[in-house]
Motif scaffolding. Structure first.
Motif, mmCIF file in Angstrom:
data_model
loop_
_atom_site.group_PDB
_atom_site.id
_atom_site.type_symbol
_atom_site.label_atom_id
_atom_site.label_comp_id
_atom_site.label_asym_id
_atom_site.label_seq_id
_atom_site.Cartn_x
_atom_site.Cartn_y
_atom_site.Cartn_z
ATOM 1 N N MET A 4 0.825 -1.193 0.000
ATOM 2 C CA MET A 4 0.000 0.000 0.000
ATOM 3 C C MET A 4 0.866 1.251 0.000
ATOM 4 O O MET A 4 0.539 2.255 -0.630
ATOM 5 C CB MET A 4 -0.950 -0.014 1.194
ATOM 6 N N ILE A 7 1.824 1.826 -3.536
ATOM 7 C CA ILE A 7 0.711 2.376 -4.300
ATOM 8 C C ILE A 7 0.563 3.876 -4.028
ATOM 9 O O ILE A 7 0.278 4.666 -4.920
ATOM 10 C CB ILE A 7 -0.601 1.647 -3.926
ATOM 11 N N MET A 8 0.763 4.279 -2.776
ATOM 12 C CA MET A 8 0.545 5.664 -2.379
ATOM 13 C C MET A 8 1.738 6.576 -2.656
ATOM 14 O O MET A 8 1.645 7.774 -2.479
ATOM 15 C CB MET A 8 0.214 5.733 -0.882
ATOM 16 N N TRP A 37 -6.971 7.991 4.834
ATOM 17 C CA TRP A 37 -6.241 8.184 3.583
ATOM 18 C C TRP A 37 -5.025 9.082 3.807
ATOM 19 O O TRP A 37 -3.931 8.797 3.309
ATOM 20 C CB TRP A 37 -7.175 8.783 2.538
ATOM 21 N N TYR A 357 -8.229 -0.233 4.137
ATOM 22 C CA TYR A 357 -6.994 0.158 3.453
ATOM 23 C C TYR A 357 -7.017 -0.330 2.005
ATOM 24 O O TYR A 357 -6.663 0.404 1.073
ATOM 25 C CB TYR A 357 -5.775 -0.447 4.151
ATOM 26 N N ASN A 358 -7.418 -1.582 1.823
ATOM 27 C CA ASN A 358 -7.440 -2.165 0.481
ATOM 28 C C ASN A 358 -8.442 -1.465 -0.424
ATOM 29 O O ASN A 358 -8.203 -1.331 -1.635
ATOM 30 C CB ASN A 358 -7.734 -3.659 0.551
ATOM 31 N N LYS A 361 -6.668 1.581 -1.530
ATOM 32 C CA LYS A 361 -5.624 1.186 -2.472
ATOM 33 C C LYS A 361 -6.223 0.853 -3.836
ATOM 34 O O LYS A 361 -5.701 1.273 -4.877
ATOM 35 C CB LYS A 361 -4.870 -0.023 -1.929
ATOM 36 N N SER A 365 -5.577 2.572 -7.406
ATOM 37 C CA SER A 365 -5.110 1.760 -8.533
ATOM 38 C C SER A 365 -6.026 1.912 -9.742
ATOM 39 O O SER A 365 -5.563 1.988 -10.884
ATOM 40 C CB SER A 365 -5.031 0.284 -8.130
ATOM 41 N N ASN A 378 1.516 3.900 -11.129
ATOM 42 C CA ASN A 378 1.528 2.642 -10.371
ATOM 43 C C ASN A 378 2.944 2.068 -10.421
ATOM 44 O O ASN A 378 3.421 1.641 -11.472
ATOM 45 C CB ASN A 378 0.526 1.661 -10.971
#
Length: 380
Positions: A4, A7-8, A37, A357-358, A361, A365, A378
């Motif tokens: 994660m 991703i961020m 977030w 969280y997912n 994410k 994405s 990404n």
């Protein structure tokens, strides 16, 4: 959590890493999602709010009090608010604290006006008294507009209004924000008399997991479905812009970044809503909710004793053109994500934090796959 972080990494150009950010209303539905977030992006979050007013609450379920500076405070308490800002020196303020329910505003107009108007005034005065703050995003509502139930979406230049106490309180909060921007934080006087940028964000009907407020469509549906009860709706043909909670939050986050980068250009009001194909009737939303839940029944009561708007849309051309902001999910995807979250909750998932969280994410994405600028590249 490591994936994660990857991703961020470039989300909002990594702007929020190590930034001090004050979120009023952080214990509420939208405030909890925004705080989570921000924490994922490495911000130092200071939350200022009353205790969660629903049981259960997303804030408590995700134990957000352990992830940020959690301050119990009322935006109606001007002196406390000033002291908190002076103590923590936030650079950015997201003002979300509000009484957010139309039907409750009929029952308790005094608290609604005190919170939504005087609370906003206190935030702006606290910011004016502490020059550490460089950007404020005041979150209001699509209901701030004088709603004539036109078939087209309201633009940021349309007049403020409001039939019911809640809607009118948000219209007044917008006028208050405009007055303070003109009087004390005028963009033309930036770096001469002040160093602060002030904007407002207006969003439509927001849905997502973790909302347990009464008299909101999706939470009411979920309560009925989880108890194997028939869903009761009052206004099946009422039409609204439906969007996942992460949609307007991405707009607020992008707006704050832009306010720091170019305060003169971006200090104004902004609409954040879905595309027109996600402007749906209440009945259609309930049908989609039942489909994603896997079953359920609907009953139309026809009992609408209080005035509620039948048609309300936002024009998001300004945000799309000047912020390069776009919706990520269509209504069906937003409803599915929302229902899936509640299904996880009612299944007894003990790792709801990771599931949430997912969802953030996956939203980022998906934005990356659509080449939406704020989402970054990404790097997985």
């Amino acid at each position: 959590m490591e994936n994660m972080g990857v991703i961020m990494k470039n989300t909002f150009s990594d702007f929020y890493r190590n930034k001090k950010v004050l979120v009023t209303g952080h214990t509420g539905f939208k405030g909890s999602w925004l705080s989570l977030w921000l924490e994922m992006m490495g911000a130092e979050v200071i939350g200022y709010s009353l205790e969660p007013n629903t049981t259960p609450s997303m804030f408590n379920k995700l134990q957000l009090n352990k992830k940020l500076t959690h301050i119990i405070g009322d935006v109606r308490n001007a002196e406390h608010l000033k002291k908190v800002i002076k103590q923590y020196n936030p650079e950015i303020v997201f003002h979300l604290a509000a009484q957010p329910l139309v039907r409750l505003s009929y029952k308790d107009p005094l608290t609604t006006y005190e919170t939504n108007i005087m609370g906003t005034l206190n935030v702006l005065e606290a910011v004016r008294a502490n020059d550490c703050v460089r950007a404020v995003v005041n979150v209001t509502s699509d209901k701030c507009y004088e709603n004539k139930e036109y078939i087209y979406g309201y633009r940021e230049i349309d007049p403020m209004g409001g039939y019911d106490p809640y809607s009118s309180s948000k219209g007044i909060a917008e006028l208050l924000t405009s007055s303070y921007r003109n009087s004390f934080f005028n963009p033309k006087d930036f770096e001469q008399t002040h160093n602060m940028a002030l904007a407002s964000g207006r969003a439509g009907n927001v849905i997502g997991g973790g909302d347990w407020a009464e008299d909101r469509l999706i939470p009411d549906c979920i309560r009925s479905l989880s108890n194997n009860e028939t869903i009761q709706i009052r206004s099946p043909k009422a039409t609204r812009p439906w969007q996942h909670v992460l949609e307007p939050l991405s707009g607020y986050l992008l707006l704050a970044e832009k306010l720091i980068e170019n305060p003169i250009k971006y200090s104004s009001g902004w609409n954040f809503g879905p595309y027109d194909d996600s402007v749906l009737t209440v009945e259609k939303v309930v049908e989609k909710t039942i489909k994603h839940w896997g079953g359920g029944n609907l009953n139309i009561t026809g009992a609408q004793e209080l005035h509620e708007a039948n048609l309300l849309k936002l024009d998001i051309s300004k945000a799309m053109t000047y912020l390069d902001w776009k919706p990520v999910y269509k209504a069906d995807e937003a409803i599915k994500e929302t229902v899936d979250w509640y299904k996880e909750f009612y299944s007894g998932n003990n790792d709801l934090e990771n599931y949430t969280y997912n969802q953030i994410k996956n939203y980022v994405s998906t934005a990356q796959s659509q080449n939406i600028s704020w989402s970054g590249e990404n790097l997985k």
